[in-house]
Write an enzyme that holds these catalytic residues in place. Structure first.
Site, PDB file in Angstrom:
ATOM      1  N   ASP A  51       0.730  -1.122   0.092  1.00 26.13           N
ATOM      2  CA  ASP A  51      -0.001  -0.126   0.060  1.00 26.13           C
ATOM      3  C   ASP A  51       0.937   1.119  -0.149  1.00 26.13           C
ATOM      4  OD1 ASP A  51      -3.325   0.395   0.673  1.00 26.13           O
ATOM      5  OD2 ASP A  51      -1.986   2.103   1.078  1.00 26.13           O
ATOM      6  N   ASP A  77       4.341   3.419  -3.945  1.00 25.96           N
ATOM      7  CA  ASP A  77       3.528   4.166  -4.574  1.00 25.96           C
ATOM      8  C   ASP A  77       3.400   3.509  -6.105  1.00 25.96           C
ATOM      9  OD1 ASP A  77       2.124   6.055  -6.323  1.00 25.96           O
ATOM     10  OD2 ASP A  77       3.395   7.949  -5.670  1.00 25.96           O
ATOM     11  N   TYR A 170     -13.302   6.842 -15.323  1.00 22.37           N
ATOM     12  CA  TYR A 170     -13.398   5.512 -14.412  1.00 22.37           C
ATOM     13  C   TYR A 170     -13.744   4.339 -15.410  1.00 22.37           C
ATOM     14  CZ  TYR A 170     -14.373   2.299 -10.690  1.00 22.37           C
ATOM     15  OH  TYR A 170     -14.271   1.190  -9.826  1.00 22.37           O
ATOM     16  N   LYS A 174     -11.551   1.207 -16.359  1.00 21.31           N
ATOM     17  CA  LYS A 174     -11.891  -0.307 -15.999  1.00 21.31           C
ATOM     18  C   LYS A 174     -12.086  -0.995 -17.523  1.00 21.31           C
ATOM     19  CE  LYS A 174     -11.574   0.152 -11.508  1.00 21.31           C
ATOM     20  NZ  LYS A 174     -10.732  -0.482 -11.001  1.00 21.31           N
ATOM     21  N   THR A 205     -17.537  -0.790   0.862  1.00 20.57           N
ATOM     22  CA  THR A 205     -16.396  -0.526   1.246  1.00 20.57           C
ATOM     23  C   THR A 205     -16.592   0.512   2.379  1.00 20.57           C
ATOM     24  OG1 THR A 205     -16.165   0.813  -0.630  1.00 20.57           O
ATOM     25  CG2 THR A 205     -15.382  -1.462  -0.703  1.00 20.57           C
TER      26      THR A 205
END
Length: 271
Positions: A51, A77, A170, A174, A205
């Site tokens: 992460d 990163d 987005y 995707k 989430t």
């Protein structure tokens, strides 16, 4: 009529093959990434938790202390090629092998129409949802190809399979990710590496909890045939299945995890 078979035969191949496996999850914040770490470690895999936030990576590793598998935090990163190269080499050295990689990193960016979308929003959304997947996969493929086996799973979205109004960047990223996985599946097959995607629908989430608990909850329950939005574990189970030996003959595919939302007949009954 066929001869009866051994009753144990149907379950003989149902071992996921993850005990002692080396696995990595890119993006392990609370939600789908953390759920993937827990499922993998619960099946005995040794998991690298990657992460950009070292605290999130450490928290993910600590969350599986009672599991059969282990977890080790790494900070990176994923937008920086040199950092990706370094962290994948570190992971391969630490785990000794790399059998499964699940990439969860991504975000939708601010909503808005294409006509007024700033250049920086388009670039940022494509970079985090698509470019970093390319960087990660390029490095992971080297290790897996040398082993002669491995599985890569991208977390895409149902936005990739239809329209994505107000979040066109987005949806485009995707959709490109699904195409990338299909191309990689063919390129990597001779080296024994499989590549697939999971396309979740609305998922509870931390960022999207309001879809299950707020004023939109009733709208989503009515729109989804199974009557609820996904839990992170629903998506993690699908991703880990594709990463495991249970999916040994599956590559280049997209597994939709949306409670039936995208196959629901959109017109009133009787039309």
């Amino acid at each position: 009529m066929s001869e009866p078979t051994n009753a144990a035969a149907p379950t003989a191949g149902w071992a996921p093959g993850l005990s002692g496996a080396g696995a990595v999850v890119f993006g392990v914040g609370p939600g789908i990434g953390l759920a993937c770490v827990r499922v993998l470690a619960g099946l005995g895999a040794d998991v690298a938790c990657v992460d950009i936030d070292p605290a999130r990576a450490a928290a993910a590793a600590e969350a599986v202390e009672e599991c059969p598998g282990t977890a080790t935090p790494f900070t990176c990163d994923l937008r920086r090629p040199e950092q990706v190269r370094r962290v994948v080499a570190e992971i391969a050295g630490t785990l000794g092998r790399l059998d499964a990689a699940i990439s969860v990193v991504g975000h939708g960016g601010p909503p808005g129409p294409v006509a007024t979308m700033p250049d920086e929003v388009w670039r940022d959304v494509l970079q985090i949802n698509l470019d970093q997947q390319f960087l990660v996969t390029r490095e992971v493929l080297g290790t897996m190809s040398a082993q002669g086996r491995g599985s890569i799973v991208f977390i895409s979205s149902i936005n990739a399979l239809g329209s994505s109004p107000q979040r066109a960047a987005y949806g485009a990223a995707k959709a490109a990710l699904v195409s990338l996985a299909r191309s990689l599946a063919i390129e990597a097959a001779p080296q024994g590496v499989r590549v697939n995607t999971v396309a979740p629908g609305a998922t509870r989430t931390p960022r999207r909890r309001h879809l299950a608990e707020g004023e939109l909850a009733g709208v989503y329950r009515a729109a989804i045939p199974l009557g609820r939005i996904a839990e992170p574990e629903d998506v993690a189970h699908a991703a880990v299945f594709l990463a495991s030996d249970l999916a040994a003959f599956i590559t280049g595919q997209t597994l939709v995890v949306d409670g039936g939302a995208t196959v629901k007949y959109s017109q009133p009954a009787g039309n």
